[in-house]
Design a protein around this motif. Structure first.
Motif, PDB file in Angstrom:
ATOM      1  N   ASN A  85      -4.058  -2.185  -5.263  1.00  0.00           N
ATOM      2  CA  ASN A  85      -5.316  -1.480  -5.032  1.00  0.00           C
ATOM      3  C   ASN A  85      -5.657  -0.520  -6.165  1.00  0.00           C
ATOM      4  O   ASN A  85      -6.828  -0.225  -6.405  1.00  0.00           O
ATOM      5  CB  ASN A  85      -5.285  -0.745  -3.696  1.00  0.00           C
ATOM      6  CG  ASN A  85      -4.249   0.359  -3.658  1.00  0.00           C
ATOM      7  OD1 ASN A  85      -3.062   0.095  -3.816  1.00  0.00           O
ATOM      8  ND2 ASN A  85      -4.679   1.594  -3.433  1.00  0.00           N
TER       9      ASN A  85
ATOM     10  N   SER B 295      -8.744  -0.401   4.321  1.00  0.00           N
ATOM     11  CA  SER B 295      -9.476   0.480   3.404  1.00  0.00           C
ATOM     12  C   SER B 295      -9.114   0.207   1.951  1.00  0.00           C
ATOM     13  O   SER B 295      -9.971   0.308   1.061  1.00  0.00           O
ATOM     14  CB  SER B 295      -9.222   1.952   3.752  1.00  0.00           C
ATOM     15  OG  SER B 295      -7.887   2.331   3.459  1.00  0.00           O
ATOM     16  N   THR B 296      -7.840  -0.155   1.687  1.00  0.00           N
ATOM     17  CA  THR B 296      -7.451  -0.433   0.301  1.00  0.00           C
ATOM     18  C   THR B 296      -8.031  -1.750  -0.196  1.00  0.00           C
ATOM     19  O   THR B 296      -8.081  -1.989  -1.405  1.00  0.00           O
ATOM     20  CB  THR B 296      -5.920  -0.475   0.128  1.00  0.00           C
ATOM     21  OG1 THR B 296      -5.376  -1.572   0.872  1.00  0.00           O
ATOM     22  CG2 THR B 296      -5.276   0.830   0.567  1.00  0.00           C
TER      23      THR B 296
ATOM     24  N   TYR C 202       1.300   5.459  14.024  1.00  0.00           N
ATOM     25  CA  TYR C 202       1.655   5.185  12.633  1.00  0.00           C
ATOM     26  C   TYR C 202       1.273   3.747  12.275  1.00  0.00           C
ATOM     27  O   TYR C 202       0.678   3.504  11.216  1.00  0.00           O
ATOM     28  CB  TYR C 202       3.155   5.393  12.414  1.00  0.00           C
ATOM     29  CG  TYR C 202       3.580   5.141  10.983  1.00  0.00           C
ATOM     30  CD1 TYR C 202       3.619   6.183  10.062  1.00  0.00           C
ATOM     31  CD2 TYR C 202       3.914   3.859  10.547  1.00  0.00           C
ATOM     32  CE1 TYR C 202       3.975   5.953   8.733  1.00  0.00           C
ATOM     33  CE2 TYR C 202       4.271   3.611   9.227  1.00  0.00           C
ATOM     34  CZ  TYR C 202       4.311   4.658   8.328  1.00  0.00           C
ATOM     35  OH  TYR C 202       4.650   4.420   7.023  1.00  0.00           O
TER      36      TYR C 202
ATOM     37  N   ASN D  47      -2.480   3.281  12.048  1.00  0.00           N
ATOM     38  CA  ASN D  47      -2.996   3.868  10.814  1.00  0.00           C
ATOM     39  C   ASN D  47      -2.649   3.001   9.602  1.00  0.00           C
ATOM     40  O   ASN D  47      -3.428   2.928   8.646  1.00  0.00           O
ATOM     41  CB  ASN D  47      -2.431   5.280  10.611  1.00  0.00           C
ATOM     42  CG  ASN D  47      -2.975   5.938   9.358  1.00  0.00           C
ATOM     43  OD1 ASN D  47      -4.160   6.257   9.272  1.00  0.00           O
ATOM     44  ND2 ASN D  47      -2.109   6.156   8.384  1.00  0.00           N
ATOM     45  N   PHE D  48      -1.493   2.338   9.657  1.00  0.00           N
ATOM     46  CA  PHE D  48      -1.135   1.427   8.571  1.00  0.00           C
ATOM     47  C   PHE D  48      -2.204   0.342   8.435  1.00  0.00           C
ATOM     48  O   PHE D  48      -2.649   0.031   7.320  1.00  0.00           O
ATOM     49  CB  PHE D  48       0.228   0.789   8.817  1.00  0.00           C
ATOM     50  CG  PHE D  48       0.642  -0.192   7.753  1.00  0.00           C
ATOM     51  CD1 PHE D  48       1.409   0.217   6.679  1.00  0.00           C
ATOM     52  CD2 PHE D  48       0.242  -1.525   7.815  1.00  0.00           C
ATOM     53  CE1 PHE D  48       1.767  -0.679   5.672  1.00  0.00           C
ATOM     54  CE2 PHE D  48       0.606  -2.428   6.822  1.00  0.00           C
ATOM     55  CZ  PHE D  48       1.369  -1.995   5.748  1.00  0.00           C
TER      56      PHE D  48
ATOM     57  N   ASP E 234       8.577   0.946   4.907  1.00  0.00           N
ATOM     58  CA  ASP E 234       8.122   2.242   5.422  1.00  0.00           C
ATOM     59  C   ASP E 234       8.965   2.803   6.550  1.00  0.00           C
ATOM     60  O   ASP E 234       8.759   3.935   6.966  1.00  0.00           O
ATOM     61  CB  ASP E 234       6.661   2.132   5.861  1.00  0.00           C
ATOM     62  CG  ASP E 234       5.744   1.798   4.698  1.00  0.00           C
ATOM     63  OD1 ASP E 234       6.025   2.256   3.576  1.00  0.00           O
ATOM     64  OD2 ASP E 234       4.757   1.061   4.894  1.00  0.00           O
TER      65      ASP E 234
ATOM     66  N   THR F 156      -5.371   1.710   6.949  1.00  0.00           N
ATOM     67  CA  THR F 156      -5.200   1.952   5.516  1.00  0.00           C
ATOM     68  C   THR F 156      -5.217   0.643   4.733  1.00  0.00           C
ATOM     69  O   THR F 156      -5.792   0.561   3.639  1.00  0.00           O
ATOM     70  CB  THR F 156      -3.893   2.716   5.250  1.00  0.00           C
ATOM     71  OG1 THR F 156      -3.885   3.925   6.019  1.00  0.00           O
ATOM     72  CG2 THR F 156      -3.744   3.055   3.782  1.00  0.00           C
TER      73      THR F 156
ATOM     74  N   ILE G 272       0.828  -1.206   0.000  1.00  0.00           N
ATOM     75  CA  ILE G 272       0.000   0.000   0.000  1.00  0.00           C
ATOM     76  C   ILE G 272       0.861   1.255   0.000  1.00  0.00           C
ATOM     77  O   ILE G 272       1.983   1.271   0.519  1.00  0.00           O
ATOM     78  CB  ILE G 272      -0.971   0.008   1.193  1.00  0.00           C
ATOM     79  CG1 ILE G 272      -0.218  -0.050   2.531  1.00  0.00           C
ATOM     80  CG2 ILE G 272      -1.937  -1.166   1.092  1.00  0.00           C
ATOM     81  CD1 ILE G 272      -1.130   0.038   3.749  1.00  0.00           C
ATOM     82  N   ASN G 273       0.326   2.296  -0.603  1.00  0.00           N
ATOM     83  CA  ASN G 273       1.027   3.568  -0.700  1.00  0.00           C
ATOM     84  C   ASN G 273       0.725   4.414   0.527  1.00  0.00           C
ATOM     85  O   ASN G 273      -0.371   4.975   0.644  1.00  0.00           O
ATOM     86  CB  ASN G 273       0.593   4.313  -1.961  1.00  0.00           C
ATOM     87  CG  ASN G 273       0.988   3.585  -3.225  1.00  0.00           C
ATOM     88  OD1 ASN G 273       2.145   3.243  -3.414  1.00  0.00           O
ATOM     89  ND2 ASN G 273       0.018   3.333  -4.088  1.00  0.00           N
ATOM     90  N   VAL G 274       1.656   4.479   1.429  1.00  0.00           N
ATOM     91  CA  VAL G 274       1.543   5.354   2.598  1.00  0.00           C
ATOM     92  C   VAL G 274       2.831   6.161   2.706  1.00  0.00           C
ATOM     93  O   VAL G 274       3.880   5.750   2.200  1.00  0.00           O
ATOM     94  CB  VAL G 274       1.315   4.559   3.902  1.00  0.00           C
ATOM     95  CG1 VAL G 274      -0.017   3.828   3.870  1.00  0.00           C
ATOM     96  CG2 VAL G 274       2.450   3.572   4.156  1.00  0.00           C
TER      97      VAL G 274
END
Length: 421
Positions: free
Chosen positions: A283, A335-336, A325, A328-329, A311, A332, A236-238
């Motif tokens: 995603n 959500s993806t 952090y 939240n990862f 990351d 996310t 995922i793009n974070v």
């Protein structure tokens, strides 16, 4: 947001043109691959070993990093399952030839190793340890008799590269390797007979599975169902952890796309003309293949390769400072996966574990009492599953504000006590 975050300048139209031309020219010449494969006649007992098929790198454009011809191992199935195929893409991170960033591995580190050269590959292997490609009926009761291909990872490009020119003396031809594999199947007479096919892989191989699944769907006979099982390939793009100096996933995709002339999902690239490299991530590309290919995603909610290595969260015990952090990862990640969750025919296996790669064996980690092997088989064969009737096995213990280490079956050693107090 991702495009805005990572797009420093529009991609040159000529780059897209070069990519398309490179792909077309390879597709035309791959049929000349000299590699051969042969299965025993019906009634004969197949070998217990996987046999190596090696490509002529110059002829097919299917090279390892050092220019040696890549290849694959295969094992012939038996009985009525002989024309059903599982293709497994081996993982092993990524590299970029002449990497411009200090935190991204330069491909020179792989030259002379099995991850960058086929020079020392054995002619046979038993491919033990992965139940999905095991020939043992006890370990793999549903797929043991299927024909199988294992593609060793020697291109470092997430199986995406099509660049027939070397970069600083190194090649990244991952997509070409997959194309040469199917050209070999065609030349040997197996492609036209395929009844079912599952494309899978772990980590970089999981990446490669979803990157190439639209290509595979096109070349396999339309009458044959095609499914994809990316394991630990849903990156995922974070934004990286503050101060880590790590390169975001989307920028890694851009650098790889430009260096190796990466193949990307065709429809996704057309829809994202300014940022086609984002189609290397699952995603972003999923909407363009998830409706036409049966998809099962296996991904840990807290993938430690992403959290620590990609990351930049300091490895080891997660501190109170790092908890927001990491939490939240996980949010996310879920959500993806929302598009997959909303796709009726798709399946998911997402343990709330701090691990990289979901174990396919009948052991931990488990989600709702089910292993990945059982859940995938139930989904694939449409067997009733009382715990997850729609085969969306997102760990029931997970919640956005709940304990990070909520699943006692996870065998991860990451200490999250500072977050779970």
């Amino acid at each position: 947001f991702l495009a805005k975050m990572m797009m420093k300048r529009p991609v040159l139209p000529v780059l897209v043109l070069v990519l398309v031309l490179s792909y077309v020219s390879f597709a035309l010449c791959a049929g000349g691959a000299a590699a051969t494969m042969q299965c025993p006649n019906p009634g004969q007992t197949p070998s217990t070993q996987f046999q190596l098929v090696r490509f002529d790198g110059a002829e097919t454009g299917a090279r390892c990093i050092d220019g040696t011809g890549a290849g694959f191992y295969y094992h012939c199935g038996s009985g009525s399952d002989a024309d059903k195929w599982i293709i497994w893409l081996v993982g092993g991170g990524y590299c970029i030839a002449s990497s411009p960033r200090p935190d991204i591995q330069d491909c020179r580190a792989r030259v002379g190793t099995a991850q960058g050269s086929s020079a020392h590959w054995a002619n046979t292997t038993n491919q033990g340890g992965n139940p999905l490609i095991s020939n043992n009926q006890t370990l793999n009761p549903d797929f043991y008799a299927w024909s199988k291909i294992v593609i060793p990872y020697c291109s470092g490009d997430l199986y995406s590269g099509t660049n027939n020119q070397s970069v600083s003396g190194m090649y990244q031809n991952g997509h070409n390797i997959i194309a040469a594999t199917f050209a070999t199947l065609k030349n040997a007479g197996f492609l036209a007979r395929i009844k079912e096919l599952i494309l899978s892989g772990g980590s970089a191989g999981g990446f490669g599975a979803h990157i190439n699944i639209d290509y595979v769907r096109r070349v396999v006979p339309s009458s044959a169902p095609v499914s994809v099982l990316p394991n630990a390939g849903w990156f995922i793009n974070v934004e990286p952890y503050p101060g880590s100096g790590k390169t975001p996933v989307a920028e890694v995709a851009l650098l790889l796309y430009k260096s190796s002339l990466s193949y990307a999902n065709v429809e996704c690239a057309k829809a994202n003309v300014a940022t086609p490299w984002l189609c290397l991530t699952g995603n972003v590309s999923y909407p363009y293949w998830g409706k036409t290919v049966r998809t099962f995603i296996a991904e840990n909610i807290y993938d430690i390769d992403q959290i620590f290595a990609q990351d930049g969260v300091p490895a080891g015990k997660i501190t109170a400072k790092e908890c927001p952090y990491v939490r939240n990862f996980g949010v996310t990640m879920i959500s993806t996966l929302d598009d997959v969750i909303k796709t009726p025919q798709a399946g998911i296996y997402a343990p709330a574990c701090f691990l990289h790669g979901v174990d396919t064996a009948e052991r931990v980690p488990g989600v709702g009492g089910y292993s990945l092997q059982t859940m995938f088989s139930d989904w694939y064969f449409s067997r009733p599953n009382t715990a997850f009737p729609t085969y969306k096995a997102v760990d029931p213990c997970w919640s956005a504000q709940g304990k990070l280490s909520c699943n006692p079956t996870c065998h991860s050693q990451v200490d999250t006590s500072a977050c779970d107090a």
